[in-house]
Design a protein around this motif. Structure first.
Motif, PDB file in Angstrom:
ATOM      1  N   PHE A  37       0.866  -1.169   0.000  1.00  0.00           N
ATOM      2  CA  PHE A  37       0.000   0.000   0.000  1.00  0.00           C
ATOM      3  C   PHE A  37       0.913   1.232   0.000  1.00  0.00           C
ATOM      4  O   PHE A  37       2.113   1.128   0.256  1.00  0.00           O
ATOM      5  CB  PHE A  37      -0.887   0.017   1.254  1.00  0.00           C
ATOM      6  N   ARG A  38       0.319   2.384  -0.256  1.00  0.00           N
ATOM      7  CA  ARG A  38       1.090   3.617  -0.147  1.00  0.00           C
ATOM      8  C   ARG A  38       0.205   4.749   0.337  1.00  0.00           C
ATOM      9  O   ARG A  38      -1.016   4.706   0.172  1.00  0.00           O
ATOM     10  CB  ARG A  38       1.728   3.987  -1.487  1.00  0.00           C
ATOM     11  N   GLN A  39       0.855   5.728   0.932  1.00  0.00           N
ATOM     12  CA  GLN A  39       0.136   6.906   1.412  1.00  0.00           C
ATOM     13  C   GLN A  39       0.924   8.150   1.059  1.00  0.00           C
ATOM     14  O   GLN A  39       2.055   8.339   1.536  1.00  0.00           O
ATOM     15  CB  GLN A  39      -0.094   6.839   2.918  1.00  0.00           C
ATOM     16  N   ALA A  40       0.333   8.973   0.216  1.00  0.00           N
ATOM     17  CA  ALA A  40       0.939  10.244  -0.172  1.00  0.00           C
ATOM     18  C   ALA A  40       0.512  11.322   0.822  1.00  0.00           C
ATOM     19  O   ALA A  40      -0.520  11.187   1.490  1.00  0.00           O
ATOM     20  CB  ALA A  40       0.495  10.617  -1.581  1.00  0.00           C
ATOM     21  N   PRO A  41       1.276  12.408   0.917  1.00  0.00           N
ATOM     22  CA  PRO A  41       0.931  13.481   1.861  1.00  0.00           C
ATOM     23  C   PRO A  41      -0.484  14.004   1.619  1.00  0.00           C
ATOM     24  O   PRO A  41      -0.859  14.315   0.477  1.00  0.00           O
ATOM     25  CB  PRO A  41       1.981  14.557   1.571  1.00  0.00           C
ATOM     26  N   GLY A  42      -1.262  14.071   2.675  1.00  0.00           N
ATOM     27  CA  GLY A  42      -2.606  14.600   2.572  1.00  0.00           C
ATOM     28  C   GLY A  42      -3.627  13.665   1.965  1.00  0.00           C
ATOM     29  O   GLY A  42      -4.778  14.056   1.741  1.00  0.00           O
ATOM     30  N   LYS A  43      -3.229  12.434   1.694  1.00  0.00           N
ATOM     31  CA  LYS A  43      -4.141  11.469   1.073  1.00  0.00           C
ATOM     32  C   LYS A  43      -4.287  10.230   1.944  1.00  0.00           C
ATOM     33  O   LYS A  43      -3.472   9.964   2.819  1.00  0.00           O
ATOM     34  CB  LYS A  43      -3.637  11.074  -0.311  1.00  0.00           C
ATOM     35  N   MET A  80       9.506  -1.178  -8.908  1.00  0.00           N
ATOM     36  CA  MET A  80       8.785  -0.021  -9.438  1.00  0.00           C
ATOM     37  C   MET A  80       9.615   0.594 -10.568  1.00  0.00           C
ATOM     38  O   MET A  80      10.770   0.969 -10.341  1.00  0.00           O
ATOM     39  CB  MET A  80       8.536   1.002  -8.335  1.00  0.00           C
ATOM     40  N   SER A  81       9.033   0.702 -11.733  1.00  0.00           N
ATOM     41  CA  SER A  81       9.725   1.246 -12.900  1.00  0.00           C
ATOM     42  C   SER A  81       8.897   2.368 -13.501  1.00  0.00           C
ATOM     43  O   SER A  81       7.716   2.518 -13.185  1.00  0.00           O
ATOM     44  CB  SER A  81       9.949   0.143 -13.935  1.00  0.00           C
ATOM     45  N   SER A  82       9.525   3.128 -14.389  1.00  0.00           N
ATOM     46  CA  SER A  82       8.858   4.259 -15.046  1.00  0.00           C
ATOM     47  C   SER A  82       8.154   5.135 -14.013  1.00  0.00           C
ATOM     48  O   SER A  82       6.990   5.506 -14.171  1.00  0.00           O
ATOM     49  CB  SER A  82       7.857   3.751 -16.089  1.00  0.00           C
ATOM     50  N   LEU A  83       8.875   5.441 -12.962  1.00  0.00           N
ATOM     51  CA  LEU A  83       8.276   6.156 -11.840  1.00  0.00           C
ATOM     52  C   LEU A  83       7.887   7.583 -12.222  1.00  0.00           C
ATOM     53  O   LEU A  83       8.559   8.237 -13.042  1.00  0.00           O
ATOM     54  CB  LEU A  83       9.236   6.166 -10.658  1.00  0.00           C
ATOM     55  N   LYS A  84       6.812   8.041 -11.600  1.00  0.00           N
ATOM     56  CA  LYS A  84       6.280   9.374 -11.827  1.00  0.00           C
ATOM     57  C   LYS A  84       6.261  10.138 -10.501  1.00  0.00           C
ATOM     58  O   LYS A  84       6.201   9.518  -9.427  1.00  0.00           O
ATOM     59  CB  LYS A  84       4.846   9.274 -12.362  1.00  0.00           C
ATOM     60  N   PRO A  85       6.278  11.461 -10.557  1.00  0.00           N
ATOM     61  CA  PRO A  85       6.215  12.230  -9.305  1.00  0.00           C
ATOM     62  C   PRO A  85       4.998  11.859  -8.442  1.00  0.00           C
ATOM     63  O   PRO A  85       5.092  11.872  -7.210  1.00  0.00           O
ATOM     64  CB  PRO A  85       6.138  13.675  -9.799  1.00  0.00           C
ATOM     65  N   GLU A  86       3.913  11.484  -9.075  1.00  0.00           N
ATOM     66  CA  GLU A  86       2.718  11.115  -8.308  1.00  0.00           C
ATOM     67  C   GLU A  86       2.848   9.763  -7.615  1.00  0.00           C
ATOM     68  O   GLU A  86       1.963   9.379  -6.849  1.00  0.00           O
ATOM     69  CB  GLU A  86       1.467  11.120  -9.199  1.00  0.00           C
ATOM     70  N   ASP A  87       3.927   9.056  -7.840  1.00  0.00           N
ATOM     71  CA  ASP A  87       4.200   7.826  -7.093  1.00  0.00           C
ATOM     72  C   ASP A  87       4.872   8.106  -5.754  1.00  0.00           C
ATOM     73  O   ASP A  87       5.073   7.182  -4.954  1.00  0.00           O
ATOM     74  CB  ASP A  87       5.106   6.886  -7.904  1.00  0.00           C
ATOM     75  N   THR A  88       5.205   9.359  -5.506  1.00  0.00           N
ATOM     76  CA  THR A  88       5.829   9.737  -4.243  1.00  0.00           C
ATOM     77  C   THR A  88       4.889   9.447  -3.081  1.00  0.00           C
ATOM     78  O   THR A  88       3.747   9.906  -3.062  1.00  0.00           O
ATOM     79  CB  THR A  88       6.196  11.225  -4.245  1.00  0.00           C
TER      80      THR A  88
END
Length: 123
Positions: A37-43, A80-88
């Motif tokens: 799982f992942r949790q981005a800031p504010g989400k 994780m490949s082809s990473l995007k800033p939204e994967d932070t």
């Protein structure tokens, strides 16, 4: 005592790759579902990838992320490949403590959690 310990997070440029590891101790998870799982800031925390009898993914990472496990090492990986800033995000490993054969994508489906590892993708 069951412990899940993640490692492998870090800072990478957009388009790059990271490989996360989750080492389990205190219990064998080879016959139980595992997930990331992942949790981005504010989400809210969100499902990323799961592994039971088969691997399954959130639409946002399908084709870019791969979940796998090494039963001999009691370890689960997330390539994780082809990473995007939204994967932070902070990435969490989760282990299920009950048997089952379906796809588990909710927080409530997992009893064991790691402390998280930060993955940051710069643009």
């Amino acid at each position: 005592q069951v412990q899940l310990v993640e490692s492998g997070g870090g800072l990478v440029q957009a388009g790059g790759s990271l490989r996360l590891s989750c080492a389990a101790s205190g219990r064998t998870f080879s016959n139980y579902a595992m997930a990331w799982f992942r949790q981005a800031p504010g989400k809210e925390r969100e499902f990323v990838a799961g592994l039971n009898w088969n691997a399954y993914y959130a639409d946002s990472v399908k084709g870019r992320f791969t979940i796998s496990r090494d039963n001999a090492k009691n370890t689960v990986y997330l390539q994780m490949s082809s990473l995007k800033p939204e994967d932070t995000a902070v990435y969490y490993c989760a282990g299920r403590g009950r048997p089952g054969s379906r796809r588990y994508t909710g927080d409530i489906d997992y009893e064991y959690w790691g402390q998280g590892t930060q993955g940051t993708v710069s643009s």
